[in-house]
Enzyme design. Structure first.
Site, PDB file in Angstrom:
ATOM      1  N   SER A 120       0.804  -1.222   0.000  1.00  0.00           N
ATOM      2  CA  SER A 120       0.000   0.000   0.000  1.00  0.00           C
ATOM      3  C   SER A 120       0.839   1.275   0.000  1.00  0.00           C
ATOM      4  O   SER A 120       0.395   2.305  -0.502  1.00  0.00           O
ATOM      5  CB  SER A 120      -0.946  -0.005   1.208  1.00  0.00           C
ATOM      6  N   LYS A 132       4.759   1.744  11.799  1.00  0.00           N
ATOM      7  CA  LYS A 132       5.526   0.529  11.471  1.00  0.00           C
ATOM      8  C   LYS A 132       6.852   0.453  12.231  1.00  0.00           C
ATOM      9  O   LYS A 132       7.522  -0.579  12.197  1.00  0.00           O
ATOM     10  CB  LYS A 132       5.794   0.461   9.959  1.00  0.00           C
ATOM     11  N   GLU A 148      10.258  -9.992  -3.549  1.00  0.00           N
ATOM     12  CA  GLU A 148      10.818  -8.768  -2.960  1.00  0.00           C
ATOM     13  C   GLU A 148      12.267  -8.980  -2.527  1.00  0.00           C
ATOM     14  O   GLU A 148      13.127  -8.129  -2.747  1.00  0.00           O
ATOM     15  CB  GLU A 148       9.968  -8.319  -1.770  1.00  0.00           C
ATOM     16  N   LYS A 192       8.586  -8.195   6.307  1.00  0.00           N
ATOM     17  CA  LYS A 192       7.855  -7.890   5.089  1.00  0.00           C
ATOM     18  C   LYS A 192       7.077  -9.129   4.664  1.00  0.00           C
ATOM     19  O   LYS A 192       7.354 -10.220   5.121  1.00  0.00           O
ATOM     20  CB  LYS A 192       8.819  -7.474   3.966  1.00  0.00           C
TER      21      LYS A 192
END
Length: 227
Positions: A28, A122, A104, A95
């Protein structure tokens, strides 16, 4: 919260210059980075080549007119910008909330400068409140689930509707509800040595900068350089 994510993503795009090969993250917050790169390609004539970390990001980038290459066609990436689900004070992170952790990490590995974009929520003292994603091959996944269960990791299969989510690489994800990971590096090594585990969401010692957006503005945190 969405406004903060956009600020972080747009700020990261300022590090991109003509001629770069860039890794395009998933999630996002990374979404806004990709959108800003698309805007600059269209409006400013920015010349870049993108390498994507998921089918979702590939579709987004193609729609924006960002030229893309496969990871197999490049030797190094100048800059990769991605999100993170948790970041601790030692610049380790979790992640994989978007189920793209394997791609990733593959894109992050040949990257010269790796940047995470996050909102202030975060940033944590210890990793683990966010469930740790572990990507596993489908064969033997239930046995591995029981191994994690016996170890007290509180595993759960990532679901999509009524069935198990299947990643872009055709694997399952088992999320571990660990609460607090006291030694992320040691736990990462443990998972690395577990047969059937393809990859895990601990990104330890990989990031160079963390761009943090909060109600007070944007902060750029620099990870200490390895001596």
């Amino acid at each position: 919260m969405e406004a903060l994510k956009k600020i972080a993503g747009v700020t990261a795009a300022q590090y991109v210059t003509d001629g770069m090969t860039i890794g395009l993250g998933t999630g996002s917050t990374a979404y806004y980075f990709v959108e800003e790169i698309g805007r600059r390609v269209k409006q400013e004539g920015l010349q870049v080549v993108g390498v994507t970390t998921s089918s979702v990001t590939s579709k987004q980038a193609e729609g924006l007119g960002i030229p893309l290459k496969s990871i197999d066609d490049i030797d190094s990436i100048d800059l990769t910008v991605d999100g993170a689900d948790e970041v601790d004070k030692d610049f380790n992170g979790i992640k994989g909330g978007g189920a793209a952790l394997l791609m990733e990490k593959i894109v992050a590995t040949p990257t010269k400068e790796y940047i995470w974009v996050v909102d202030a929520s975060k940033m944590v003292e210890h990793l683990g409140a966010f469930k740790l994603p572990v990507e596993v091959v489908q064969y033997g996944a239930d046995r591995l689930f029981r191994v994690f269960e016996k170890a007290g990791y509180k595993p759960s299969f990532r679901m999509k509707g009524d069935s198990r989510l299947v990643t872009d690489m055709q694997n399952y994800i088992i999320d571990l509800d660990l609460g607090c990971i006291k030694d992320p590096v040691a736990f990462g090594h443990l998972l690395d040595g577990t047969v059937g585990v393809v990859e895990h969401g601990l990104f330890n010692g990989m990031v160079d900068k963390v761009i943090v957006a909060s109600k007070d503005g944007v902060t750029v945190l620099e990870a200490p350089k390895a001596s």
